[in-house]
Design a protein around this motif. Structure first.
Motif, PDB file in Angstrom:
ATOM      1  N   LEU A  82      51.640  -7.954  32.582  1.00  0.00           N
ATOM      2  CA  LEU A  82      52.846  -7.110  32.558  1.00  0.00           C
ATOM      3  C   LEU A  82      52.577  -5.751  31.909  1.00  0.00           C
ATOM      4  CD1 LEU A  82      55.502  -9.835  31.702  1.00  0.00           C
ATOM      5  CD2 LEU A  82      54.980  -8.835  33.941  1.00  0.00           C
ATOM      6  N   VAL A  83      51.752  -5.727  30.877  1.00  0.00           N
ATOM      7  CA  VAL A  83      51.378  -4.447  30.250  1.00  0.00           C
ATOM      8  C   VAL A  83      50.711  -3.542  31.286  1.00  0.00           C
ATOM      9  CG1 VAL A  83      49.800  -3.372  28.570  1.00  0.00           C
ATOM     10  CG2 VAL A  83      51.228  -5.299  27.880  1.00  0.00           C
ATOM     11  N   GLN A  84      49.837  -4.122  32.106  1.00  0.00           N
ATOM     12  CA  GLN A  84      49.129  -3.314  33.098  1.00  0.00           C
ATOM     13  C   GLN A  84      50.030  -2.900  34.258  1.00  0.00           C
ATOM     14  OE1 GLN A  84      46.379  -1.785  32.545  1.00  0.00           O
ATOM     15  NE2 GLN A  84      46.398  -2.831  30.567  1.00  0.00           N
ATOM     16  N   VAL A  85      50.991  -3.729  34.599  1.00  0.00           N
ATOM     17  CA  VAL A  85      51.975  -3.320  35.613  1.00  0.00           C
ATOM     18  C   VAL A  85      52.706  -2.079  35.101  1.00  0.00           C
ATOM     19  CG1 VAL A  85      54.153  -3.968  36.743  1.00  0.00           C
ATOM     20  CG2 VAL A  85      52.243  -5.588  36.682  1.00  0.00           C
ATOM     21  N   GLY A  86      53.120  -2.126  33.841  1.00  0.00           N
ATOM     22  CA  GLY A  86      53.779  -0.965  33.243  1.00  0.00           C
ATOM     23  C   GLY A  86      52.882   0.249  33.178  1.00  0.00           C
ATOM     24  N   GLY A  87      51.616   0.037  32.849  1.00  0.00           N
ATOM     25  CA  GLY A  87      50.674   1.159  32.797  1.00  0.00           C
ATOM     26  C   GLY A  87      50.469   1.797  34.160  1.00  0.00           C
ATOM     27  N   ALA A  88      50.310   0.975  35.176  1.00  0.00           N
ATOM     28  CA  ALA A  88      50.143   1.512  36.534  1.00  0.00           C
ATOM     29  C   ALA A  88      51.401   2.252  36.974  1.00  0.00           C
ATOM     30  CB  ALA A  88      49.812   0.379  37.510  1.00  0.00           C
ATOM     31  N   ALA A  89      52.560   1.693  36.664  1.00  0.00           N
ATOM     32  CA  ALA A  89      53.818   2.352  37.031  1.00  0.00           C
ATOM     33  C   ALA A  89      53.944   3.707  36.337  1.00  0.00           C
ATOM     34  CB  ALA A  89      55.006   1.457  36.676  1.00  0.00           C
ATOM     35  N   LEU A  90      53.549   3.778  35.087  1.00  0.00           N
ATOM     36  CA  LEU A  90      53.592   5.051  34.360  1.00  0.00           C
ATOM     37  C   LEU A  90      52.689   6.080  35.026  1.00  0.00           C
ATOM     38  CD1 LEU A  90      54.506   6.745  31.897  1.00  0.00           C
ATOM     39  CD2 LEU A  90      52.472   5.889  30.736  1.00  0.00           C
ATOM     40  N   HIS A  91      51.460   5.676  35.344  1.00  0.00           N
ATOM     41  CA  HIS A  91      50.544   6.610  36.010  1.00  0.00           C
ATOM     42  C   HIS A  91      51.099   7.076  37.349  1.00  0.00           C
ATOM     43  CE1 HIS A  91      47.312   6.662  33.159  1.00  0.00           C
ATOM     44  NE2 HIS A  91      47.170   5.349  33.185  1.00  0.00           N
ATOM     45  N   GLN A  99      44.380   7.395  38.561  1.00  0.00           N
ATOM     46  CA  GLN A  99      44.157   6.868  37.219  1.00  0.00           C
ATOM     47  C   GLN A  99      44.411   5.364  37.093  1.00  0.00           C
ATOM     48  OE1 GLN A  99      43.005   8.824  34.708  1.00  0.00           O
ATOM     49  NE2 GLN A  99      42.918  10.521  36.137  1.00  0.00           N
ATOM     50  N   ILE A 100      44.844   4.705  38.161  1.00  0.00           N
ATOM     51  CA  ILE A 100      45.243   3.308  38.015  1.00  0.00           C
ATOM     52  C   ILE A 100      44.115   2.305  38.266  1.00  0.00           C
ATOM     53  CG2 ILE A 100      47.668   3.806  38.494  1.00  0.00           C
ATOM     54  CD1 ILE A 100      47.254   2.453  41.234  1.00  0.00           C
ATOM     55  N   GLY A 101      42.923   2.778  38.507  1.00  0.00           N
ATOM     56  CA  GLY A 101      41.805   1.865  38.747  1.00  0.00           C
ATOM     57  C   GLY A 101      41.589   0.885  37.609  1.00  0.00           C
ATOM     58  N   LEU A 102      41.548   1.394  36.381  1.00  0.00           N
ATOM     59  CA  LEU A 102      41.353   0.516  35.225  1.00  0.00           C
ATOM     60  C   LEU A 102      42.532  -0.441  35.076  1.00  0.00           C
ATOM     61  CD1 LEU A 102      39.696  -0.357  32.797  1.00  0.00           C
ATOM     62  CD2 LEU A 102      40.802   1.467  31.474  1.00  0.00           C
ATOM     63  N   ASN A 103      43.742   0.048  35.323  1.00  0.00           N
ATOM     64  CA  ASN A 103      44.912  -0.830  35.252  1.00  0.00           C
ATOM     65  C   ASN A 103      44.773  -1.991  36.235  1.00  0.00           C
ATOM     66  OD1 ASN A 103      46.250   2.192  34.921  1.00  0.00           O
ATOM     67  ND2 ASN A 103      46.957   0.724  33.404  1.00  0.00           N
ATOM     68  N   ILE A 104      44.323  -1.699  37.440  1.00  0.00           N
ATOM     69  CA  ILE A 104      44.181  -2.740  38.462  1.00  0.00           C
ATOM     70  C   ILE A 104      43.118  -3.757  38.058  1.00  0.00           C
ATOM     71  CG2 ILE A 104      43.453  -3.166  40.850  1.00  0.00           C
ATOM     72  CD1 ILE A 104      44.881  -0.474  41.529  1.00  0.00           C
ATOM     73  N   VAL A 105      41.988  -3.267  37.540  1.00  0.00           N
ATOM     74  CA  VAL A 105      40.918  -4.180  37.102  1.00  0.00           C
ATOM     75  C   VAL A 105      41.412  -5.071  35.964  1.00  0.00           C
ATOM     76  CG1 VAL A 105      38.651  -4.274  35.975  1.00  0.00           C
ATOM     77  CG2 VAL A 105      39.029  -2.719  37.898  1.00  0.00           C
ATOM     78  N   LEU A 106      42.080  -4.468  34.982  1.00  0.00           N
ATOM     79  CA  LEU A 106      42.588  -5.256  33.850  1.00  0.00           C
ATOM     80  C   LEU A 106      43.680  -6.224  34.283  1.00  0.00           C
ATOM     81  CD1 LEU A 106      42.610  -2.449  31.172  1.00  0.00           C
ATOM     82  CD2 LEU A 106      41.112  -4.459  31.218  1.00  0.00           C
TER      83      LEU A 106
END
Length: 121
Positions: A82-91, A99-106
């Motif tokens: 869920l943290v990474q879903v939020g991070g990707a949404a922010l980007h 910038q969401i590559g790392l979010n997707i991997v995590l």
């Protein structure tokens, strides 16, 4: 716990301890070069994300090590998804799709960790 599950949990925990620790202890100016998004997010929220990441890291490691409430490791992995879903949404909201590559991997790593944890409960 399967060896691959332990390795994934350990790698995620190290990453989140590092990233969360930085968010909790560093100033906006110190975070800015690595995390450009902190310029638009209130620092109390940045600190909260850092605390959640640290708690998630602890949740990935401590329950399996102690054998107490091992289901919490699965909950921690889901929380980190869920943290990474939020991070990707922010980007994406900032027009930073690159910038969401790392979010997707995590996100994928945390999801696999949760799935493996469920399989080993």
């Amino acid at each position: 716990m399967a060896p691959c599950h332990g390795l994934l949990s350990g790698l995620l925990a190290v990453f989140y301890l590092y990233a969360g620790g930085k968010k909790v202890t560093q100033s906006r100016e110190q975070l800015q070069p690595m995390m450009g998004w902190v310029d638009t997010v209130p620092m109390p929220l940045v600190r909260t994300i850092g605390v959640l990441e640290i708690l998630g890291a602890a949740g990935l490691i401590l329950p399996p090590l102690t054998g107490i409430a091992t289901w919490l490791a699965v909950a921690a992995a889901i929380g980190l998804v869920l943290v990474q879903v939020g991070g990707a949404a922010l980007h994406l909201s900032r027009g930073e799709a690159r910038q969401i590559g790392l979010n997707i991997v995590l996100l994928a790593t945390a999801a696999v960790t949760a799935w493996l944890g469920i399989a080993w409960l």
